[in-house]
Design an enzyme around this catalytic site. Sequence first.
Site, PDB file in Angstrom:
ATOM      1  N   GLU A 240       0.814  -1.225   0.000  1.00  0.00           N
ATOM      2  CA  GLU A 240       0.000   0.000   0.000  1.00  0.00           C
ATOM      3  C   GLU A 240       0.840   1.263   0.000  1.00  0.00           C
ATOM      4  O   GLU A 240       0.692   2.140   0.843  1.00  0.00           O
ATOM      5  CB  GLU A 240      -0.952  -0.015   1.205  1.00  0.00           C
ATOM      6  CG  GLU A 240      -2.128   0.933   1.003  1.00  0.00           C
ATOM      7  CD  GLU A 240      -3.249   0.716   2.008  1.00  0.00           C
ATOM      8  OE1 GLU A 240      -3.807  -0.380   2.053  1.00  0.00           O
ATOM      9  OE2 GLU A 240      -3.560   1.661   2.727  1.00  0.00           O
ATOM     10  N   ASN A 248      -9.509   2.165  -1.408  1.00  0.00           N
ATOM     11  CA  ASN A 248     -10.204   2.946  -0.377  1.00  0.00           C
ATOM     12  C   ASN A 248     -11.292   3.845  -0.959  1.00  0.00           C
ATOM     13  O   ASN A 248     -11.823   4.701  -0.261  1.00  0.00           O
ATOM     14  CB  ASN A 248      -9.206   3.818   0.405  1.00  0.00           C
ATOM     15  CG  ASN A 248      -8.313   2.955   1.266  1.00  0.00           C
ATOM     16  OD1 ASN A 248      -8.709   1.872   1.678  1.00  0.00           O
ATOM     17  ND2 ASN A 248      -7.092   3.413   1.512  1.00  0.00           N
TER      18      ASN A 248
END
Length: 364
Positions: A240, A248
Amino acid sequence: MRSIKVNLEKKYSSSYEIRIGNGIIDRIALLVAKNHKADKYAIITDDNVARLHGKNFLAVLKNIGLNADMIDFPAGEASKNIGTILDISDKLLKLGADRTTCLIALGGGVAGDMTGFIASVYMRGVPYVQIPTSLVAQVDSAIGGKTAIDLPAGKNLLGTFNQPSEVFADLNFLNTLPAKEFENGLAEIIKYGIIDDEKMFILLEDNMDAVKQKDPVMMLKIVENCCRIKKAIIEIDEREQGLRRILNYGHTLGHALEAVSDYKLSHGEGVALGMIAAARISAKKNYLDAQEATRIEEIIRLANLPTKIPGFLPAGEIINRLQMDKKKKGDTIHFVLLKKIGMPFINGGVANDIIGEVIEEMKL
Ligand SMILES: NC(=O)c1ccc[n+]([C@@H]2O[C@H](COP(=O)([O-])OP(=O)(O)OC[C@H]3O[C@@H](n4cnc5c(N)ncnc54)[C@H](O)[C@@H]3O)[C@@H](O)[C@H]2O)c1
């Protein structure tokens, strides 16, 4: 049974397979025995899943001659903490689990995140496999190796990256999943369509009834598709540092809404509203055609997820909450916005007045 390989570079982790099918529990047991040879297996699950599926799976493992045990904890996010980790570790020790033991995460994201966490630290690390039983876990949390527990100060604040050795998703588990939990998963599925796959978005627009009825053929197609999308993102950005953040989409505002509602809004409901808000912000900033934002709102309505922010949630508090997250995360809120359905991008800053306007427009 479908098989998807997650190809990792060995920089951090080894590659592994995700296997998906309907009614494959006996095959799963055989593959666990064949691919993950161990002197001992410990299923870690919550008490709901233990009752509905764990006992049966334990019997299947024992029937094929494996030395297996099961440890359970009270179901729900409230268990995802260090106390439960210590309790499970204690039970593992009492069962004689050592570094050669294979842990089996059976359950939703809570069981998966905690088992992955224990597997990172128990005796400096043991292997684990994921057998996700909720829709959220099958399309999202069981894949990608993010493990975590919560602290009183917030969710997922202690955790590791620790990839499972294999993931097995049996869609039959979904038959016992409560409707609200299914909707939480549906929000994530819609998200995948929005961020990566307009074809799947259209498939969902055209077949939402079959999805809501858990039609096995449709579910297999969709869960497989979502796993392929997530695995492709993880292969590019395992830890990430960039691209993975597009997962997200809808979550920035979604988390704020969940928190300000005192968790009366479920995660799926928060994400659904967050996805509509992110689409509206994208349209207001002229990145996205307004009609595409309307399609997003419409598909969320079809899924029985909310499209309006409850009137009792003040816009000011929601924005304050976003600011709090911003401080925690180092001064930038990564808002994922859209240029098209299937074409997201990460935007470093959206002005509070635009967010406030969109919240007011979306109020019930
Ligand atoms: N690691 C990641 O990448 C990642 C991604 C998304 C979410 N998460 C985490 O996952 C958690 C949410 O996952 P979740 O929604 O699965 O929550 P959960 O594990 O609490 O499961 C939700 C509920 O469904 C029940 N359940 C699960 N499978 C069932 C079945 N087949 N039949 C009947 N009941 C069943 C559980 O007992 C629980 O009551 C959160 O803690 C979140 O932070 C992690």
